[in-house]
Design a protein around this motif. Sequence first.
Motif: not given
Length: 232
Positions: A156-166, A186-191
């Motif tokens: 939900t956070g990734a959808i609503i606030a993509p940049l901060p969540t990423a 690969t840690a950068v792929l978490a989002y």
Amino acid sequence: MGAARHDRLVWTDDDYHHPPDWLATLNADYESHGPTSEVPYFIGRDPLSVLLEPLYASAGSLGLYLGNQIWGGAVIFNRNDIDGVAFLDELRRTVSDDGLLMEYLEVTTVSRTRMVPIGGTVREAIERPVRWTQILRWHFPSAIAGTLAISLVVLTGAIIAPLPTAAVLTVLHLAINEVLGVRRWTAVLAYPAVFVFVPLLFYALIRRTFVWGGRRYRWRGKFDVTVVKNQR
């Protein structure tokens, strides 16, 4: 286990590298801590497994390490540390040795991580989370419920606030890798992995069968297991 001649037992898997001093090190760990387990870090060999690497680290490896939980790929214990008769009886009637052993044995998880290659094909990459989810479902239902709840909140956070969540997910998984003693880009792929991981969890819960070790299983209950057919 029933055929072992000695009382000190080691469980392992054949899908990762065992250094020459591996057994001696585990034995020394037992002398210091009693029953001991190491920590796996799963390295993807196909695009989907690579994408899911950071979430395997946070949802799997970190939990095993911080919670002193068993990884069946590297665990040492004495025969008298568990109720062996009851354990073997139940093991013959279920699927997961890791899941069942967690119910019988308390361990100290040492700060030593083993790199475990996984996947190779998309099909194999899908079967792993299905099997993992089914193990939690039948052995630790509260754990899978918690995983689903947290995953939905993160999605939900990734959808609503993509940049901060990423940003948060990337920093968090870089920190998790540091805790586990691993350096993986690969840690950068978490989002982006979150958008795949959550649907996979729900898919895993509705799947009626899964493949493990060349066999297809139908797992209707903890001790209600049927081998549907051999996959090889």
